[in-house]
Design a protein around this motif. Structure first.
Motif, mmCIF file in Angstrom:
data_model
loop_
_atom_site.group_PDB
_atom_site.id
_atom_site.type_symbol
_atom_site.label_atom_id
_atom_site.label_comp_id
_atom_site.label_asym_id
_atom_site.label_seq_id
_atom_site.Cartn_x
_atom_site.Cartn_y
_atom_site.Cartn_z
ATOM 1 N N VAL A 63 42.662 52.080 37.941
ATOM 2 C CA VAL A 63 43.074 51.327 39.205
ATOM 3 C C VAL A 63 44.225 52.025 39.501
ATOM 4 N N ASP A 64 44.412 52.283 40.860
ATOM 5 C CA ASP A 64 45.437 52.692 41.736
ATOM 6 C C ASP A 64 46.355 51.825 42.310
ATOM 7 N N LEU A 65 45.781 50.661 42.571
ATOM 8 C CA LEU A 65 46.663 49.913 43.362
ATOM 9 C C LEU A 65 46.171 48.329 43.030
ATOM 10 N N VAL A 66 47.287 47.549 42.717
ATOM 11 C CA VAL A 66 47.098 46.030 42.650
ATOM 12 C C VAL A 66 47.421 45.142 44.058
ATOM 13 N N VAL A 67 46.667 44.447 44.678
ATOM 14 C CA VAL A 67 47.257 43.917 45.852
ATOM 15 C C VAL A 67 46.837 42.266 45.296
ATOM 16 N N SER A 68 48.080 41.333 45.840
ATOM 17 C CA SER A 68 48.011 40.067 45.577
ATOM 18 C C SER A 68 48.331 39.297 46.559
ATOM 19 N N VAL A 113 42.344 46.465 42.834
ATOM 20 C CA VAL A 113 42.056 45.353 42.315
ATOM 21 C C VAL A 113 42.990 44.269 42.699
ATOM 22 N N MET A 114 42.413 43.239 43.413
ATOM 23 C CA MET A 114 43.123 42.053 43.900
ATOM 24 C C MET A 114 43.650 41.053 42.357
ATOM 25 N N VAL A 115 44.774 40.843 42.337
ATOM 26 C CA VAL A 115 45.211 40.067 41.211
ATOM 27 C C VAL A 115 45.913 38.601 41.726
ATOM 28 N N GLU A 116 45.302 37.767 41.010
ATOM 29 C CA GLU A 116 45.720 36.314 41.537
ATOM 30 C C GLU A 116 46.174 35.504 40.205
ATOM 31 N N ASP A 117 46.952 34.868 40.258
ATOM 32 C CA ASP A 117 47.256 34.019 38.999
ATOM 33 C C ASP A 117 46.439 32.917 38.527
ATOM 34 N N ILE A 118 45.929 31.930 39.380
ATOM 35 C CA ILE A 118 45.029 30.669 39.207
ATOM 36 C C ILE A 118 43.901 30.708 40.306
ATOM 37 N N ALA A 142 38.116 41.620 41.322
ATOM 38 C CA ALA A 142 39.434 40.620 41.346
ATOM 39 C C ALA A 142 39.526 40.320 39.891
ATOM 40 N N ALA A 143 40.914 39.737 39.774
ATOM 41 C CA ALA A 143 41.137 39.276 38.482
ATOM 42 C C ALA A 143 42.188 38.277 38.257
ATOM 43 N N CYS A 144 42.176 37.375 37.453
ATOM 44 C CA CYS A 144 43.067 36.219 37.549
ATOM 45 C C CYS A 144 43.457 35.784 36.279
ATOM 46 N N GLU A 154 33.352 31.524 44.228
ATOM 47 C CA GLU A 154 32.993 32.838 44.793
ATOM 48 C C GLU A 154 33.906 33.127 45.716
ATOM 49 N N VAL A 155 34.383 34.348 45.119
ATOM 50 C CA VAL A 155 35.555 35.180 46.031
ATOM 51 C C VAL A 155 34.869 36.425 46.656
ATOM 52 N N GLY A 156 33.654 36.906 46.409
ATOM 53 C CA GLY A 156 33.338 37.727 47.056
ATOM 54 C C GLY A 156 33.195 39.282 46.499
ATOM 55 N N VAL A 157 33.797 39.322 45.471
ATOM 56 C CA VAL A 157 33.635 40.378 44.523
ATOM 57 C C VAL A 157 33.547 40.013 43.237
ATOM 58 N N PRO A 158 33.159 40.864 42.109
ATOM 59 C CA PRO A 158 33.171 40.515 40.824
ATOM 60 C C PRO A 158 34.749 40.009 40.229
ATOM 61 N N LEU A 159 34.791 38.795 39.476
ATOM 62 C CA LEU A 159 36.110 38.204 39.284
ATOM 63 C C LEU A 159 36.043 38.064 37.807
ATOM 64 N N VAL A 160 37.332 38.786 37.057
ATOM 65 C CA VAL A 160 37.176 38.669 35.841
ATOM 66 C C VAL A 160 38.518 37.672 35.551
ATOM 67 N N SER A 161 38.533 36.912 34.411
ATOM 68 C CA SER A 161 39.684 36.157 34.138
ATOM 69 C C SER A 161 39.953 36.314 32.571
ATOM 70 N N LEU A 162 41.123 35.978 32.302
ATOM 71 C CA LEU A 162 41.693 35.630 30.680
ATOM 72 C C LEU A 162 41.321 34.349 30.261
ATOM 73 N N LEU A 163 41.251 33.636 31.108
ATOM 74 C CA LEU A 163 40.753 31.833 30.728
ATOM 75 C C LEU A 163 39.956 31.322 31.596
ATOM 76 N N LYS A 164 38.694 30.892 31.306
ATOM 77 C CA LYS A 164 37.948 30.147 32.300
ATOM 78 C C LYS A 164 38.050 28.551 31.647
ATOM 79 N N LEU A 165 38.342 27.723 32.639
ATOM 80 C CA LEU A 165 38.552 26.117 32.455
ATOM 81 C C LEU A 165 37.554 25.600 33.138
ATOM 82 N N ASP A 166 36.991 24.596 32.781
ATOM 83 C CA ASP A 166 36.203 23.555 33.444
ATOM 84 C C ASP A 166 36.987 22.097 33.558
ATOM 85 N N VAL A 167 37.728 22.289 34.643
ATOM 86 C CA VAL A 167 38.632 21.214 34.715
ATOM 87 C C VAL A 167 38.080 20.426 35.982
#
Length: 193
Positions: A63-68, A113-118, A142-144, A154-167
């Motif tokens: 990755v060359d650049l993270v955008v948030s 890669v787009m990086v988001e918190d939650i 994208a990653a969160c 659905e964010v329009g690109v593949p999304l990976v996360s450290l934790l998936k919650l069913d809240v």
């Protein structure tokens, strides 16, 4: 660090709250993740975002650049970029839409890669991705840290996360009785939708 280890980070930081919360999306939930309790601790932020950087590298390669998105995504974006050894930019609202400002530029051919918190509904992520797509570069995905949608957003690109919650999250007029009986709190920073 994935799953339960990330949830433990939120618990240990006092960032896993229970009650009746109004989310940024306007939806209501019995659980709120006060992410800034994670980010107020530089050591914890580095640990969590290093894990996110590792997941990004495994999922998307170099990755060359993270955008948030500003404001909530700035700290995790910066810390994740630091773990990846790349630059971090953020988009912010101007006339209601996310845009690169402050002289930020995305160079031709940059691997982004787009990086988001939650992620809950994915709205901020989609808006950030739309802003990224107005510039040259290759948007890898994208990653969160936490995907509150449990993979449904659905964010329009593949999304990976450290934790998936069913809240569960409910419209204000469709609350279950146990949630309706508790006063609602708006702990986030963004004006509700």
């Amino acid at each position: 660090m994935h799953g339960d280890a990330i949830l433990d980070e939120f618990r240990d930081a006092g960032a896993l709250l229970e009650g009746h919360f109004i989310l940024s999306s306007g939806l209501r939930s019995p659980v709120f993740l006060q992410k800034m309790r994670i980010f107020e601790d530089p050591v914890r932020s580095e640990r969590v975002c290093s894990a996110l950087g590792k997941l990004i590298r495994e999922s998307f390669g170099a990755v060359d650049l993270v955008v948030s998105p500003a404001i909530g995504g700035i700290i995790p974006g910066y810390e994740t970029a630091r773990a990846l050894g790349c630059k971090a930019l953020f988009v912010e609202r101007e006339n209601g839409a996310f845009q690169l400002r402050r002289g930020f530029e995305i160079p031709e051919g940059a691997r982004i890669v787009m990086v988001e918190d939650i992620v809950t509904t994915g709205l901020s992520s989609r808006e950030c991705i739309a802003a990224i797509r107005q510039h040259p570069g290759e948007l890898l995905g994208a990653a969160c840290i936490v995907d509150r949608s449990n993979g449904a957003a659905e964010v329009g690109v593949p999304l990976v996360s450290l934790l998936k919650l069913d809240v569960p999250a409910y419209p204000a007029d469709q609350l279950p009785p146990e949630l309706a009986a508790i006063p609602a709190i708006k702990p986030g920073s963004r004006v509700t939708a």
